[in-house]
Motif scaffolding. Structure first.
Motif, mmCIF file in Angstrom:
data_model
loop_
_atom_site.group_PDB
_atom_site.id
_atom_site.type_symbol
_atom_site.label_atom_id
_atom_site.label_comp_id
_atom_site.label_asym_id
_atom_site.label_seq_id
_atom_site.Cartn_x
_atom_site.Cartn_y
_atom_site.Cartn_z
ATOM 1 N N GLY A 326 0.788 -1.219 0.000
ATOM 2 C CA GLY A 326 0.000 0.000 0.000
ATOM 3 C C GLY A 326 0.820 1.268 0.000
ATOM 4 N N ILE A 327 2.157 1.150 -0.094
ATOM 5 C CA ILE A 327 3.034 2.315 0.028
ATOM 6 C C ILE A 327 3.791 2.606 -1.265
ATOM 7 C CG2 ILE A 327 4.961 3.327 1.303
ATOM 8 C CD1 ILE A 327 4.248 1.404 3.593
ATOM 9 N N HIS A 328 4.385 1.577 -1.855
ATOM 10 C CA HIS A 328 5.291 1.768 -2.986
ATOM 11 C C HIS A 328 4.538 1.637 -4.312
ATOM 12 C CE1 HIS A 328 7.825 0.301 0.406
ATOM 13 N NE2 HIS A 328 8.469 1.408 0.063
ATOM 14 N N TYR A 329 4.841 2.545 -5.218
ATOM 15 C CA TYR A 329 4.096 2.633 -6.461
ATOM 16 C C TYR A 329 4.619 1.676 -7.530
ATOM 17 C CZ TYR A 329 2.737 6.944 -4.151
ATOM 18 O OH TYR A 329 2.285 7.857 -3.238
ATOM 19 N N SER A 330 3.703 1.184 -8.339
ATOM 20 C CA SER A 330 4.032 0.443 -9.543
ATOM 21 C C SER A 330 4.482 1.436 -10.613
ATOM 22 C CB SER A 330 2.807 -0.323 -10.033
ATOM 23 O OG SER A 330 1.807 0.603 -10.458
ATOM 24 N N PRO A 331 5.004 0.968 -11.761
ATOM 25 C CA PRO A 331 5.317 1.915 -12.837
ATOM 26 C C PRO A 331 4.118 2.789 -13.207
ATOM 27 C CG PRO A 331 6.354 -0.185 -13.307
ATOM 28 C CD PRO A 331 5.496 -0.389 -12.081
ATOM 29 N N LYS A 332 2.915 2.219 -13.211
ATOM 30 C CA LYS A 332 1.732 3.021 -13.513
ATOM 31 C C LYS A 332 1.507 4.087 -12.443
ATOM 32 C CE LYS A 332 -3.201 2.735 -14.586
ATOM 33 N NZ LYS A 332 -4.373 1.837 -14.787
ATOM 34 N N GLY A 333 1.719 3.730 -11.171
ATOM 35 C CA GLY A 333 1.577 4.708 -10.102
ATOM 36 C C GLY A 333 2.569 5.845 -10.238
ATOM 37 N N HIS A 334 3.810 5.517 -10.627
ATOM 38 C CA HIS A 334 4.805 6.571 -10.846
ATOM 39 C C HIS A 334 4.397 7.482 -11.999
ATOM 40 C CE1 HIS A 334 8.232 5.753 -8.121
ATOM 41 N NE2 HIS A 334 7.792 4.510 -8.137
ATOM 42 N N GLN A 335 3.748 6.920 -13.017
ATOM 43 C CA GLN A 335 3.278 7.751 -14.130
ATOM 44 C C GLN A 335 2.193 8.725 -13.673
ATOM 45 O OE1 GLN A 335 2.017 5.073 -17.225
ATOM 46 N NE2 GLN A 335 4.058 4.199 -17.498
ATOM 47 N N VAL A 336 1.239 8.237 -12.862
ATOM 48 C CA VAL A 336 0.192 9.113 -12.342
ATOM 49 C C VAL A 336 0.808 10.204 -11.475
ATOM 50 C CG1 VAL A 336 -1.863 9.231 -10.874
ATOM 51 C CG2 VAL A 336 -1.578 7.320 -12.464
ATOM 52 N N LEU A 337 1.777 9.813 -10.626
ATOM 53 C CA LEU A 337 2.461 10.784 -9.777
ATOM 54 C C LEU A 337 3.194 11.817 -10.627
ATOM 55 C CD1 LEU A 337 3.274 11.617 -6.898
ATOM 56 C CD2 LEU A 337 5.191 10.018 -7.066
ATOM 57 N N CYS A 338 3.840 11.373 -11.687
ATOM 58 C CA CYS A 338 4.566 12.280 -12.576
ATOM 59 C C CYS A 338 3.625 13.301 -13.204
ATOM 60 C CB CYS A 338 5.281 11.469 -13.665
ATOM 61 S SG CYS A 338 6.033 12.479 -14.967
ATOM 62 N N ARG A 339 2.496 12.841 -13.738
ATOM 63 C CA ARG A 339 1.555 13.764 -14.374
ATOM 64 C C ARG A 339 1.020 14.785 -13.367
ATOM 65 N NH1 ARG A 339 -0.245 8.924 -16.958
ATOM 66 N NH2 ARG A 339 -2.044 8.795 -15.539
ATOM 67 N N SER A 340 0.725 14.314 -12.164
ATOM 68 C CA SER A 340 0.208 15.208 -11.137
ATOM 69 C C SER A 340 1.243 16.263 -10.747
ATOM 70 C CB SER A 340 -0.221 14.405 -9.909
ATOM 71 O OG SER A 340 -0.740 15.240 -8.900
ATOM 72 N N LEU A 341 2.490 15.826 -10.559
ATOM 73 C CA LEU A 341 3.536 16.756 -10.143
ATOM 74 C C LEU A 341 3.915 17.707 -11.268
ATOM 75 C CD1 LEU A 341 5.871 14.391 -8.088
ATOM 76 C CD2 LEU A 341 4.182 16.020 -7.230
ATOM 77 N N ASP A 342 3.833 17.250 -12.494
ATOM 78 C CA ASP A 342 4.176 18.096 -13.629
ATOM 79 C C ASP A 342 3.278 19.332 -13.665
ATOM 80 O OD1 ASP A 342 5.746 18.676 -15.849
ATOM 81 O OD2 ASP A 342 4.296 17.802 -17.237
ATOM 82 N N HIS A 343 2.012 19.147 -13.296
ATOM 83 C CA HIS A 343 1.086 20.269 -13.241
ATOM 84 C C HIS A 343 1.315 21.133 -11.991
ATOM 85 C CE1 HIS A 343 -1.272 17.596 -16.008
ATOM 86 N NE2 HIS A 343 -1.412 18.738 -16.621
#
Length: 369
Positions: A326-343
């Protein structure tokens, strides 16, 4: 007697090849999601005088848990899981990202992390940004403050992002990796070549598959309460931990010291609040720590990115995290995090508050205070 020994060896070889084939099919054909952990390889962690522990510079290895052993870990000369930190003409603004195993990228390849996704090279004459990944597993806010006091170990960033995991109130002295690194440095231990050989044997499909079978059998024997996911129990501990005045005071003291230090050095900084699976699924029970951290940051007028809503909008929350994690992200989770942080990064104004100086022209930060 000799024939009997030969027969036994041939039989063992046959069993090994049978398990190797079964393991190859299981892991490469993705017949089922593995349930074992990622694990950190022998020789990765070394003692550090100010931080308690860090990573061995120029280390090369793999995760040792049976689920992620195909994923390499490469440590640069500065002791972090990233390419070399030496400044390049295409870097643009250099942003150091501090954090624990979430920033480090537990269970995912280096190129799949959100920091690599956010890197933007020099395009059409426009300076981009270079994210320096300073993530180390089990680091807490005390480690981030120590890194700041040590001048970020010579990485010379133009700006800083601190990734906050919700147990960052923990004391940096009460840390398992630090204790293990100290014991390793002062006591007898098996030679590195023996440990590395054991890990290489452990990376065979046969051994990985045997460990997977054992883990599944153990899991099947647990009762309903014991089957509760480890990270759900971890999150219950975190929720309880924030109710401690001592933990909250430690976090606030570190936060204030960190802010004062970077403001005094004219280094722009901001924070990231990492969403946790249980808090996304059941906010009424598990989301109080995130809301409390937001409150502490708001009280101080500190800027932060909170990708919680972007994660919550995803249709399959489990796909954003590693299997049974429940803590560490999958590659897909990192992609969602990237898009969110990019904004969100522009709102932090990390590139617009450099005191009129271009990136990398600020006076060099001393190694310590």
């Amino acid at each position: 007697m000799r024939r009997r020994m030969l027969f036994v060896l041939v039989w063992l070889l046959f069993l090994f090849l049978l398990l190797e084939g079964a393991g190859f099919a299981f892991y490469t054909l993705e017949i089922s999601k593995p349930i074992s952990d990622y694990g950190y390889p022998a020789g990765l962690i070394v003692a550090h005088p100010q931080l308690g522990y860090g990573y061995q510079p120029n280390f090369s290895g793999h995760f040792k848990g049976s689920a992620y052993q195909d994923i390499p870990i490469e440590i640069n000369a500065q002791g972090f899981r990233d390419r070399d930190f030496a400044a390049q003409p295409s870097d643009g603004v250099r942003i150091a990202v501090l954090g624990d195993s979430v920033v480090f990228g537990a269970g995912v390849r280096q190129e799949d992390r959100f920091t690599e996704c956010l890197d933007s090279a020099d395009e059409a004459g426009q300076k981009g940004r270079r994210l320096l990944n300073l993530g180390v597993n089990s680091y807490t806010f005390g480690h981030y403050l120590a890194l700041a006091r040590q001048g970020f170990l010579g990485t010379d960033p133009d700006a800083v992002l601190v990734g906050i995991t919700l147990n960052d109130f923990a004391s940096m002295d009460d840390n398992g990796p630090a204790r293990r690194a100290q014991r390793y440095a002062t006591e007898w231990h098996k030679p590195d070549w023996v440990a590395r050989m054991q890990e290489r044997i452990g990376r065979t499909y046969a051994v990985r598959f045997l460990r997977e079978i054992r883990t599944r059998f153990t899991y099947a024997m647990l009762n309903t309460d014991e089957r509760e996911a480890y990270h759900t129990k971890w999150m219950r501990t975190v929720v309880a931990g924030w109710q401690s005045d001592a933990n909250r005071q430690r976090f606030e003291t570190g936060l204030d010291a960190f802010s004062t230090l970077l403001k005094g050095r004219d280094i722009p900084f901001g924070f990231i609040l990492f969403p946790e699976l249980n808090a996304l699924r059941n906010p009424s029970e598990f989301d109080a720590p995130r809301r409390l951290v937001r409150e502490l940051l708001d009280q101080r007028g500190l800027r932060y990115c909170d990708p919680y809503d972007d994660f919550a909008r995803q249709s399959d929350l489990d796909a954003l995290f590693l299997a049974r994690d429940g803590i560490h992200y999958s590659p897909k989770g990192h992609q969602v995090l990237c898009r969110s942080l990019d904004h969100c990064l522009d709102s932090l104004e990390l590139t617009g508050r450099l005191g009129g100086k271009t990136p990398n022209q600020r006076a060099r930060v001393p190694d310590s205070e």
